[in-house]
Write a protein that holds these residues in place. Sequence first.
Motif, PDB file in Angstrom:
ATOM      1  N   SER A   1     -12.167  -8.834  -7.499  1.00 16.63           N
ATOM      2  CA  SER A   1     -11.032  -7.939  -7.269  1.00 16.63           C
ATOM      3  C   SER A   1      -9.880  -8.239  -8.229  1.00 16.63           C
ATOM      4  N   LYS A   2      -9.655  -9.509  -8.536  1.00 13.93           N
ATOM      5  CA  LYS A   2      -8.580  -9.841  -9.475  1.00 13.93           C
ATOM      6  C   LYS A   2      -8.938  -9.402 -10.896  1.00 13.93           C
ATOM      7  N   ALA A   3     -10.209  -9.476 -11.252  1.00 12.38           N
ATOM      8  CA  ALA A   3     -10.642  -8.990 -12.566  1.00 12.38           C
ATOM      9  C   ALA A   3     -10.419  -7.486 -12.675  1.00 12.38           C
TER      10      ALA A   3
ATOM     11  N   LEU B   1       2.759 -11.603  -7.354  1.00 11.70           N
ATOM     12  CA  LEU B   1       2.038 -12.760  -6.817  1.00 11.70           C
ATOM     13  C   LEU B   1       1.142 -12.409  -5.636  1.00 11.70           C
ATOM     14  N   ALA B   2       1.529 -11.400  -4.863  1.00 13.48           N
ATOM     15  CA  ALA B   2       0.859 -11.094  -3.604  1.00 13.48           C
ATOM     16  C   ALA B   2      -0.630 -10.838  -3.816  1.00 13.48           C
ATOM     17  N   ALA B   3      -1.454 -11.432  -2.961  1.00 16.72           N
ATOM     18  CA  ALA B   3      -2.902 -11.253  -3.083  1.00 16.72           C
ATOM     19  C   ALA B   3      -3.591 -11.777  -1.839  1.00 16.72           C
TER      20      ALA B   3
ATOM     21  N   ILE C   1      -6.233  -4.810  -1.120  1.00 21.83           N
ATOM     22  CA  ILE C   1      -5.041  -5.644  -1.316  1.00 21.83           C
ATOM     23  C   ILE C   1      -4.868  -6.053  -2.773  1.00 21.83           C
ATOM     24  N   ASN C   2      -5.964  -6.498  -3.397  1.00 20.68           N
ATOM     25  CA  ASN C   2      -5.851  -7.081  -4.746  1.00 20.68           C
ATOM     26  C   ASN C   2      -5.925  -6.063  -5.867  1.00 20.68           C
ATOM     27  N   VAL C   3      -6.449  -4.877  -5.583  1.00 19.38           N
ATOM     28  CA  VAL C   3      -6.555  -3.862  -6.636  1.00 19.38           C
ATOM     29  C   VAL C   3      -5.651  -2.666  -6.337  1.00 19.38           C
TER      30      VAL C   3
ATOM     31  N   GLY D   1       0.807  -1.211   0.000  1.00 16.14           N
ATOM     32  CA  GLY D   1       0.000   0.000   0.000  1.00 16.14           C
ATOM     33  C   GLY D   1       0.843   1.264   0.000  1.00 16.14           C
ATOM     34  N   ASP D   2       2.149   1.108   0.207  1.00 16.29           N
ATOM     35  CA  ASP D   2       3.081   2.233   0.267  1.00 16.29           C
ATOM     36  C   ASP D   2       3.818   2.345  -1.067  1.00 16.29           C
ATOM     37  N   LEU D   3       3.317   3.171  -1.957  1.00 14.66           N
ATOM     38  CA  LEU D   3       3.903   3.330  -3.288  1.00 14.66           C
ATOM     39  C   LEU D   3       5.335   3.844  -3.209  1.00 14.66           C
TER      40      LEU D   3
END
Length: 240
Positions: free
Chosen positions: A142-144, A72-74, A92-94, A52-54
């Motif tokens: 969320s993955k879509a 891979l992280a999800a 998390i996923n988007v 979350g920390d760009l």
Amino acid sequence: MEKTILVTGASGMIGTYLVKELLSQGHSVIGVDRRSNEFTHDRYRFCSTDLGDLASLQSILHKYKVDRVIHLAALAHRAGEADLSFERYRHINVECAENVFKAAEEANLPVLFISTVDVLGFVKGLISPATKPNPVSNYGKSKAMAEESLKRICSHYDIYRFSPVYTKDVKRDIQKRYYLKEPNLAYRIGKGETFEVLDVNGAVKAMVDWVALEPKNSIRVIKDEKLLDVNDLIVRQKFS
């Protein structure tokens, strides 16, 4: 040719397999995860980082000479998670995935995004990259969304939609689930069912092979060549 690969989710089940195989092939790996691990190697660097920390991601890519990114992280179907709301999946996923994509694009790095066949929802028959997404779960939705973000943000990428990944231990668990002791026999129940699945070694091979390929901005479904048939797992036998 040896490369330096940044792997998010490096401490996860698939990530640990991937890191070790990349290293065995002569590559260097920058592992990114919130969870630390005790794995060490001369060509492995671990960064405990919240995706979350760009700014943190940008700093890592600036510090290390990375050639490619495998994301891979999800958040999948995690038992024990306190919050499995759609907002949590989306973060998390988007949102976190978008940070990975933005940092990679700024550094002009190709990205391999590991998605899931769950983006397709319930489908009759075999699936293909042309199958239209119709997710029904928070994970699939969320993955879509992340797939669409990748297409919008990155210039050089590929999307691999993994079928459910299993290890030998998981396969043994599947066998146990279908065993019925009455009182000391294992029976085949009904006609059985077939499933598209993916051995973790096949998943890792696909990702490692990608390192040497030119990104095609494509989508691939990654699965075992042979369907998993429940009847193949259940053997009629006497228990001692």
